[in-house]
Structures are given as C-alpha cells and as structure tokens.
Design a protein around this motif. Structure first.
Motif, PDB file in Angstrom:
ATOM      1  N   ALA A   1       0.824  -1.284   0.139  1.00  0.00           N
ATOM      2  CA  ALA A   1       0.137   0.068  -0.051  1.00  0.00           C
ATOM      3  C   ALA A   1       0.965   1.287  -0.046  1.00  0.00           C
ATOM      4  CB  ALA A   1      -0.922   0.081   1.257  1.00  0.00           C
ATOM      5  N   TRP A   2       0.469   2.452  -0.753  1.00  0.00           N
ATOM      6  CA  TRP A   2       1.014   3.582  -0.558  1.00  0.00           C
ATOM      7  C   TRP A   2       0.819   4.406   0.535  1.00  0.00           C
ATOM      8  CZ3 TRP A   2      -0.662   3.954  -6.413  1.00  0.00           C
ATOM      9  CH2 TRP A   2       0.446   3.750  -7.105  1.00  0.00           C
ATOM     10  N   PRO A   3       1.564   5.415   0.994  1.00  0.00           N
ATOM     11  CA  PRO A   3       1.008   6.024   2.313  1.00  0.00           C
ATOM     12  C   PRO A   3      -0.081   6.876   1.963  1.00  0.00           C
ATOM     13  CG  PRO A   3       3.412   6.493   1.567  1.00  0.00           C
ATOM     14  CD  PRO A   3       2.875   5.738   0.526  1.00  0.00           C
ATOM     15  N   ASP A   4      -1.040   7.343   2.981  1.00  0.00           N
ATOM     16  CA  ASP A   4      -2.023   8.171   2.743  1.00  0.00           C
ATOM     17  C   ASP A   4      -1.669   9.413   2.295  1.00  0.00           C
ATOM     18  OD1 ASP A   4      -3.716   6.129   3.916  1.00  0.00           O
ATOM     19  OD2 ASP A   4      -3.367   6.815   5.949  1.00  0.00           O
ATOM     20  N   PRO A   5      -2.316  10.121   1.383  1.00  0.00           N
ATOM     21  CA  PRO A   5      -2.238  11.479   0.716  1.00  0.00           C
ATOM     22  C   PRO A   5      -2.500  12.572   1.914  1.00  0.00           C
ATOM     23  CG  PRO A   5      -4.361  10.640   0.159  1.00  0.00           C
ATOM     24  CD  PRO A   5      -3.709   9.471   0.627  1.00  0.00           C
ATOM     25  N   ARG A   6      -1.404  13.548   1.850  1.00  0.00           N
ATOM     26  CA  ARG A   6      -1.865  14.657   2.740  1.00  0.00           C
ATOM     27  C   ARG A   6      -2.561  15.955   1.746  1.00  0.00           C
ATOM     28  NH1 ARG A   6       2.443  15.622   6.856  1.00  0.00           N
ATOM     29  NH2 ARG A   6       3.701  13.611   6.899  1.00  0.00           N
ATOM     30  N   ARG A   7      -2.685  15.586   0.520  1.00  0.00           N
ATOM     31  CA  ARG A   7      -3.421  16.677  -0.200  1.00  0.00           C
ATOM     32  C   ARG A   7      -4.536  16.079  -1.394  1.00  0.00           C
ATOM     33  NH1 ARG A   7       1.662  16.709  -0.342  1.00  0.00           N
ATOM     34  NH2 ARG A   7       1.847  18.706   0.783  1.00  0.00           N
ATOM     35  N   GLU A   8      -5.378  16.560  -1.886  1.00  0.00           N
ATOM     36  CA  GLU A   8      -6.413  15.957  -2.516  1.00  0.00           C
ATOM     37  C   GLU A   8      -5.909  16.261  -4.104  1.00  0.00           C
ATOM     38  OE1 GLU A   8      -9.971  17.850  -1.636  1.00  0.00           O
ATOM     39  OE2 GLU A   8     -10.239  16.669   0.219  1.00  0.00           O
ATOM     40  N   VAL A   9      -5.199  16.963  -4.447  1.00  0.00           N
ATOM     41  CA  VAL A   9      -4.723  17.380  -5.853  1.00  0.00           C
ATOM     42  C   VAL A   9      -3.249  17.490  -5.676  1.00  0.00           C
ATOM     43  CG1 VAL A   9      -6.853  18.187  -6.425  1.00  0.00           C
ATOM     44  CG2 VAL A   9      -5.252  19.699  -5.984  1.00  0.00           C
ATOM     45  N   VAL A  10      -2.544  17.346  -7.074  1.00  0.00           N
ATOM     46  CA  VAL A  10      -1.141  17.436  -7.161  1.00  0.00           C
ATOM     47  C   VAL A  10      -0.906  18.487  -8.403  1.00  0.00           C
ATOM     48  CG1 VAL A  10       1.087  16.536  -7.534  1.00  0.00           C
ATOM     49  CG2 VAL A  10      -0.320  15.390  -6.007  1.00  0.00           C
ATOM     50  N   PRO A  11      -0.262  19.677  -8.257  1.00  0.00           N
ATOM     51  CA  PRO A  11      -0.229  20.535  -9.382  1.00  0.00           C
ATOM     52  C   PRO A  11       0.909  20.107 -10.198  1.00  0.00           C
ATOM     53  CG  PRO A  11       0.994  21.395  -7.496  1.00  0.00           C
ATOM     54  CD  PRO A  11       0.110  20.423  -7.252  1.00  0.00           C
ATOM     55  N   VAL A  12       0.835  20.021 -11.402  1.00  0.00           N
ATOM     56  CA  VAL A  12       1.501  19.421 -12.621  1.00  0.00           C
ATOM     57  C   VAL A  12       2.124  20.354 -13.654  1.00  0.00           C
ATOM     58  CG1 VAL A  12       1.564  17.714 -14.356  1.00  0.00           C
ATOM     59  CG2 VAL A  12       0.330  17.370 -12.323  1.00  0.00           C
ATOM     60  N   ASN A  13       3.235  20.204 -14.039  1.00  0.00           N
ATOM     61  CA  ASN A  13       3.919  21.225 -15.090  1.00  0.00           C
ATOM     62  C   ASN A  13       3.578  20.656 -16.413  1.00  0.00           C
ATOM     63  OD1 ASN A  13       6.610  19.854 -13.859  1.00  0.00           O
ATOM     64  ND2 ASN A  13       6.545  19.815 -16.043  1.00  0.00           N
ATOM     65  N   ALA A  14       3.644  21.208 -17.550  1.00  0.00           N
ATOM     66  CA  ALA A  14       3.904  20.832 -18.879  1.00  0.00           C
ATOM     67  C   ALA A  14       5.310  20.393 -19.116  1.00  0.00           C
ATOM     68  CB  ALA A  14       3.267  22.103 -19.669  1.00  0.00           C
ATOM     69  N   THR A  15       5.392  19.714 -19.974  1.00  0.00           N
ATOM     70  CA  THR A  15       7.076  19.270 -20.299  1.00  0.00           C
ATOM     71  C   THR A  15       7.406  19.595 -21.906  1.00  0.00           C
ATOM     72  OG1 THR A  15       7.011  17.538 -18.909  1.00  0.00           O
ATOM     73  CG2 THR A  15       8.548  17.417 -20.527  1.00  0.00           C
ATOM     74  N   VAL A  16       8.217  20.600 -22.113  1.00  0.00           N
ATOM     75  CA  VAL A  16       8.538  20.456 -23.706  1.00  0.00           C
ATOM     76  C   VAL A  16       9.684  20.172 -23.905  1.00  0.00           C
ATOM     77  CG1 VAL A  16       8.982  22.855 -25.169  1.00  0.00           C
ATOM     78  CG2 VAL A  16       7.098  22.884 -23.308  1.00  0.00           C
ATOM     79  N   PRO A  17       9.688  19.176 -25.011  1.00  0.00           N
ATOM     80  CA  PRO A  17      10.961  18.486 -25.494  1.00  0.00           C
ATOM     81  C   PRO A  17      11.702  19.427 -26.252  1.00  0.00           C
ATOM     82  CG  PRO A  17       8.770  17.335 -25.967  1.00  0.00           C
ATOM     83  CD  PRO A  17       8.617  18.554 -25.475  1.00  0.00           C
ATOM     84  N   ALA A  18      12.892  18.984 -26.631  1.00  0.00           N
ATOM     85  CA  ALA A  18      13.618  19.878 -27.582  1.00  0.00           C
ATOM     86  C   ALA A  18      13.303  20.114 -28.879  1.00  0.00           C
ATOM     87  CB  ALA A  18      15.045  19.219 -27.553  1.00  0.00           C
ATOM     88  N   VAL A  19      12.011  20.526 -29.175  1.00  0.00           N
ATOM     89  CA  VAL A  19      11.467  20.966 -30.268  1.00  0.00           C
ATOM     90  C   VAL A  19      11.784  22.547 -30.581  1.00  0.00           C
ATOM     91  CG1 VAL A  19       9.494  19.397 -29.972  1.00  0.00           C
ATOM     92  CG2 VAL A  19       9.297  21.967 -29.093  1.00  0.00           C
ATOM     93  N   GLY A  20      11.399  22.763 -32.078  1.00  0.00           N
ATOM     94  CA  GLY A  20      11.686  24.022 -32.573  1.00  0.00           C
ATOM     95  C   GLY A  20      10.714  24.849 -31.931  1.00  0.00           C
ATOM     96  N   PRO A  21      10.918  26.468 -31.964  1.00  0.00           N
ATOM     97  CA  PRO A  21       9.956  27.281 -31.480  1.00  0.00           C
ATOM     98  C   PRO A  21       8.533  27.108 -31.978  1.00  0.00           C
ATOM     99  CG  PRO A  21      11.732  28.478 -32.680  1.00  0.00           C
ATOM    100  CD  PRO A  21      12.287  27.236 -32.367  1.00  0.00           C
ATOM    101  N   ASP A  22       8.495  26.854 -33.319  1.00  0.00           N
ATOM    102  CA  ASP A  22       7.108  26.949 -33.836  1.00  0.00           C
ATOM    103  C   ASP A  22       6.349  25.720 -33.350  1.00  0.00           C
ATOM    104  OD1 ASP A  22       7.828  28.961 -35.146  1.00  0.00           O
ATOM    105  OD2 ASP A  22       8.577  27.949 -37.056  1.00  0.00           O
TER     106      ASP A  22
END
Length: 337
Positions: free
Chosen positions: A73-94
């Motif tokens: 089992a995993w530990p009980d959560p301390r928060r109801e949601v987790v903020p997430v970031n976008a991930t940008v690979p090594a693409v061109g600016p366009d």
C-alpha cells in the motif's frame, strides 16, 4: 501494508507480466517508442520500465518500485490534488504552442535544453517561445540532464535567466560541479536556483547533494529510487524542497509519482507528472493527464484492449522478461538499496 513487501516469486511476476510499447508524439530523451512491463498484484498494477541503457543493478530499483506498487500500500495522501507542469521536449519554437496545448491548465513548464546536436541559441529560442505562449505569470524551469560543463552552465543560465527561470534542473553532471555552479552563479549575480535530478536518482549516495550544498531543491522519481516509501525517506533525509517527476511512465507509473507527491509533507512546486500527454496512446482506461493543471491521487487501471493493442513485438517481450528475471535475482540477493 506500506513500504517494502516480501519479494514475490519470479514465476508469479512473469505470469502476470504484460510488455507494452507506446509510440511517442514527439521524440523525447532520444525515445520514439517507450517500452514498459506492467503486472497486477493484490494492491493494483506496477510498472517496470528502466531505460534500455541502464544496467541491471540500476534497473533492479525500478523492479522494486513496481513490486511495491503491486503488492503493498502507498502512504495516505496529505493533499487532494497535485499541481503538474507541462513538459516541452527539444522542439523548434514553432512547435511549442502545440506541445503546450496538450497540458490542460498547466501554469508551469519544464523545457528541455542542452540537447545533443543543438546549440544555446536553440535553447533560447525554445524558452522564449514558451514564455511568449504562456505569458508573464507562468513559471518556467529548464532541464539540461547534466549536459553542460560548469562554464557552459554559467553562460547558458545567465542568458536564460532573462526569461525569469523558476530553476535549472541538473545543469551539470556531477555533484561537485553543481556545488561549484551554485557559487559561480552567486558570484555573477545570477539568481536562478539549482535543482538536482540525476545526482539523486542515479547516485550511490543520494544524500551527497545535501551534504555538499549542491542544490536548492531535489527532483525525485519513484521508480529509480525503489518505490514511494524509499523516495519519501530520501526526501526527508535531504531536508530540501522536493519536486516529483516522471521517467516517461505510463499512467500506471504516473500513479506512483502522484502518490509520492500527495504524501510529501510540503509541496511548493508543480510536479513533472504530466508526461502521459507525450504518448500517442496510453494503457489506462482513464489516462492520467492533467486537467486544470492538476492530477488526483489514485490507482491507474489499464484497459485490456489497450494492453493488447500496445503489446510489444515478440523479441522485445523476450528481452524484457529476461531483464526482469535478472533484476529479480539481484533483489533476491539483497541488492541494491
């Protein structure tokens, strides 16, 4: 039961194992197709997906994490949601706006830099495009995966700082370089925090970063550290703010990352757990993609039709099963920790 479960028999894991191959929307970390072994245990599904270049000793930690997910089992959560970031690979600016559009509601972006074959000018163009797309209030962090020398890092971070960086993740390869970099940035008046990633998850001594004052915060990934319980121990021992990130996991692996982030005593930064959006298709009935910039703690349930459709070719099935057997033998011998 939380923490490390008893080691199941390898025949049990092999009987349950499903090897999948997920095509990527965009080449990321040199990967076009992400392979993983999934298996279901009494607690749910676990994911074993160390990158193919990792040796068995390093990969066995990933198996320990998968077994924890499926059999404990995993530990009980301390928060109801987790903020997430976008991930940008090594693409061109366009291509940046289209990538960011896949991350619903995310107000933070992690941008890959120091890609082999690219230049600092490419990095500056990409980060500028992210800032233009997301606006002045967004948080932007860069991730070099240890790709810069000390001098290159000082120059690059100094120029990228114009885009108001939240932090620079693993700008140099070694802990000693990170420690010297922090001092060099301070001497040059460059106010950009340094985060350690590989220096935590790939290190024999993940606490060296804290002892040498080599980072302002740590980036932790569940699988390379051997599971949620072990990752929590390392964060506590480091005593530094933590960001939870993923390693191109399917929703099964992402669920473990969300469990860790939800269980941390403090969480001041968005987490890098939105990478399911980089796959063309995921294994779960309800893929763990951010909605409104957050993820909700909980288990991921693979879809049987998706598992069948994404099944890896026979030769890759054999390769992964043989790898699982070797890593299981290392765990049975009591290593690694």
């Amino acid at each position: 039961m939380t923490g490390s479960p008893d080691l199941p028999d390898v025949s049990d894991l092999l009987e349950r194992a499903q090897v999948v191959a997920l095509p990527m929307r965009v080449r990321f970390r040199g990967v076009d197709v992400r392979e993983a072994v999934l298996f279901e245990g009494p607690s749910g599904w676990g994911e074993f997906a160390p990158f193919v270049e990792y040796d068995d000793r390093e990969a066995s930690r990933w198996l320990a994490s998968a077994i924890e997910a499926a059999y404990a089992a995993w530990p009980d959560p301390r928060r109801e949601v987790v903020p997430v970031n976008a991930t940008v690979p090594a693409v061109g600016p366009d291509d940046v706006p289209a990538v960011l559009a896949r991350f619903d509601g995310c107000a933070t972006a992690k941008v890959k830099v120091a890609e082999s074959g690219q230049t600092l000018a490419d990095d500056l163009d990409r980060v500028a495009a992210v800032r233009d797309t997301m606006g002045p209030s967004a948080r932007i962090r860069v991730d070099a995966n240890g790709g810069w020398s000390l001098d290159e890092a000082v120059e690059a971070i100094g120029k990228l700082a114009a885009y108001d960086l939240e932090y620079a993740e693993q700008p140099c390869a070694t802990v000693d370089e990170l420690a010297r970099l922090r001092k060099a940035l301070a001497r040059n008046g460059i106010d950009v925090p340094v985060a350690a990633d590989e220096s935590i998850r790939k290190a024999e001594d993940p606490l060296l970063v804290a002892r040498l004052e080599a980072a302002d915060l740590v980036v932790v990934k569940v699988a390379p550290l051997g599971g949620v319980a072990r990752a929590l121990e390392i964060v506590e021992a480091c005593g530094l703010p933590a960001v939870v990130s993923s390693a191109l996991d399917t929703s099964v692996g992402i669920a473990a990352g969300v469990a860790l982030a939800a269980a941390l005593p403090g969480l001041d930064h968005a987490c890098g757990l939105g990478t399911v959006s980089l796959f063309e298709r995921d294994v779960a009935r309800q893929p763990l993609r951010p909605r409104g910039g957050v993820l909700v703690p909980g288990r991921a349930e693979p879809d049987r039709e998706a598992l069948a459709a994404l099944a890896a070719p026979d030769e890759r099935q054999r390769w992964w099963r043989e790898r699982l057997v070797r890593c299981h033998a290392l765990l049975a011998d009591g290593s690694p920790r």
